[in-house]
Scaffold this active site. Structure first.
Site, short mmCIF file in Angstrom:
data_model
loop_
_atom_site.label_atom_id
_atom_site.label_comp_id
_atom_site.label_asym_id
_atom_site.label_seq_id
_atom_site.Cartn_x
_atom_site.Cartn_y
_atom_site.Cartn_z
N GLU A 32 5.84 -2.19 -5.44
CA GLU A 32 6.63 -1.25 -4.66
C GLU A 32 6.90 -1.83 -3.28
O GLU A 32 6.06 -2.52 -2.71
CB GLU A 32 5.88 0.09 -4.49
CG GLU A 32 5.47 0.76 -5.78
CD GLU A 32 4.09 0.32 -6.24
OE1 GLU A 32 3.34 -0.29 -5.44
OE2 GLU A 32 3.76 0.57 -7.40
N HIS A 39 -3.42 -1.65 -3.30
CA HIS A 39 -2.34 -1.28 -2.38
C HIS A 39 -2.62 -1.86 -0.99
O HIS A 39 -3.76 -2.07 -0.62
CB HIS A 39 -2.25 0.25 -2.25
CG HIS A 39 -1.30 0.87 -3.22
ND1 HIS A 39 -0.35 1.79 -2.84
CD2 HIS A 39 -1.16 0.71 -4.55
CE1 HIS A 39 0.34 2.17 -3.90
NE2 HIS A 39 -0.14 1.53 -4.96
#
Length: 317
Positions: A106, A38
């Site tokens: 995302e 991430h």
């Protein structure tokens, strides 16, 4: 019986903590590692987000376990040619014990350079082209590519493992499962959904399936529920919200709609052995090849001792 791995959470822990957890995982009897990739954590309470490729380099020197990213998005923030170089180097460092998990990502992580965030069908199309590019680069040959979404010109990886890096594809819906079966070496998913797995296997044949689940071990169950809700309520957000919300603050706002009861209903919390076994057994019955468990919160040492002495022996691990 599947194997059991440990899922390292880059969103919650510093690089040094992740390396120490990997050591404890190996000592406890876990046989492999997942590590998240991430740019941002899901919320500020989680509080970390180190660069995964640096962490993998450290893991290669600290443990002998196989490592996989769960998952990397090679679409927008990082070009697939760059991801291919990082993955190939990781595989060399780990002596071939590396798998590249990929997915469509995302907005939380991918929008940071100001690019438009494509809709899901376009992201799947981009992923398929990205995987094609990376597989060609893993051969060590010089690659030029001009496709719909990516351009590569005269690129060659000089540091490559003896065998190409396996690429597993994350999927949570039927269309993604079909793509995963067609282009992936395995499937990554976070729910023991038999229908999804059957769709993947119809599309791709007999390929491995890898699953992950979060737990919150602790001697005080109510405190464990509070910890899981504070740190990971975002996991209970429905539909496409997790793919389109752009910042940790937006996830915090949306997560106010998630109750502690909702978290407790799906996450094993506390120190009841049967509760943990019941959650894992769902993955066993769905015929997963490896199940990765991630402990929520700070008490990692207590979790590993609990799984080493109480849970893994009863699973036959």
């Amino acid at each position: 019986m599947p194997e059991f791995g440990y899922f390292l959470s880059c969103e919650e822990h510093s690089p040094a903590e992740l390396v120490e957890q990997a050591r404890m995982a190996e000592q406890a009897g876990f046989t492999s590692l997942w590590v998240s990739d991430h740019y941002h954590p899901w919320n500020d309470h989680q509080g970390q987000s180190p660069f995964v490729w640096s962490v993998i380099g450290a893991l290669s020197q600290a443990v002998s376990l196989p490592v996989e990213t769960a998952v990397t998005c090679p679409l927008v923030r990082t070009h697939p040619a760059v991801v291919a170089q990082a993955a190939a180097t990781s595989a060399v460092q780990l002596g071939g014990r590396f798998r590249l998990g990929v997915g469509t990502g995302e907005a939380l992580n991918e929008h940071i350079l100001g690019s438009a965030w494509p809709e899901a069908s376009v992201r799947l199309e981009m992923l398929e082209e990205a995987v094609q590019i990376m597989r060609r680069l893993f051969t060590g040959a010089q690659v030029s590519h001009r496709g719909k979404h990516y351009t590569v010109e005269n690129a060659r990886l000089y540091t490559v493992p003896d065998d190409p890096v396996p690429i597993d594809v994350s999927a949570f819906g039927p269309q993604a499962a079909e793509v995963a079966g067609r282009i992936g070496d395995g499937l990554i998913t976070m729910t023991p959904d038999r229908t999804l797995i059957e769709r993947f296997r119809r599309s791709g044949g007999s390929k491995p399936v890898y699953g992950g689940l979060k737990v919150c071990w602790g001697t005080d169950k109510e405190e464990a529920v509070r910890t899981a809700h504070r740190l990971w309520a975002n996991e209970q957000l429905p539909g496409e919200l997790p793919q389109i919300l752009p910042t940790p603050r937006h996830f915090e706002q949306a997560s106010q709609l998630v109750t502690r009861d909702q978290v407790q209903a799906v996450l094993p919390c506390g120190d009841d052995v049967d509760t943990h076994l019941e959650a894992i057994t769902k993955y066993v019955e769905a015929e997963f090849d490896t199940v990765y468990v991630s402990q929520i919160g700070r008490d990692q040492r207590g979790f590993f001792e609990f799984y080493r002495t109480e849970v893994l022996p009863r699973l036959g691990a």
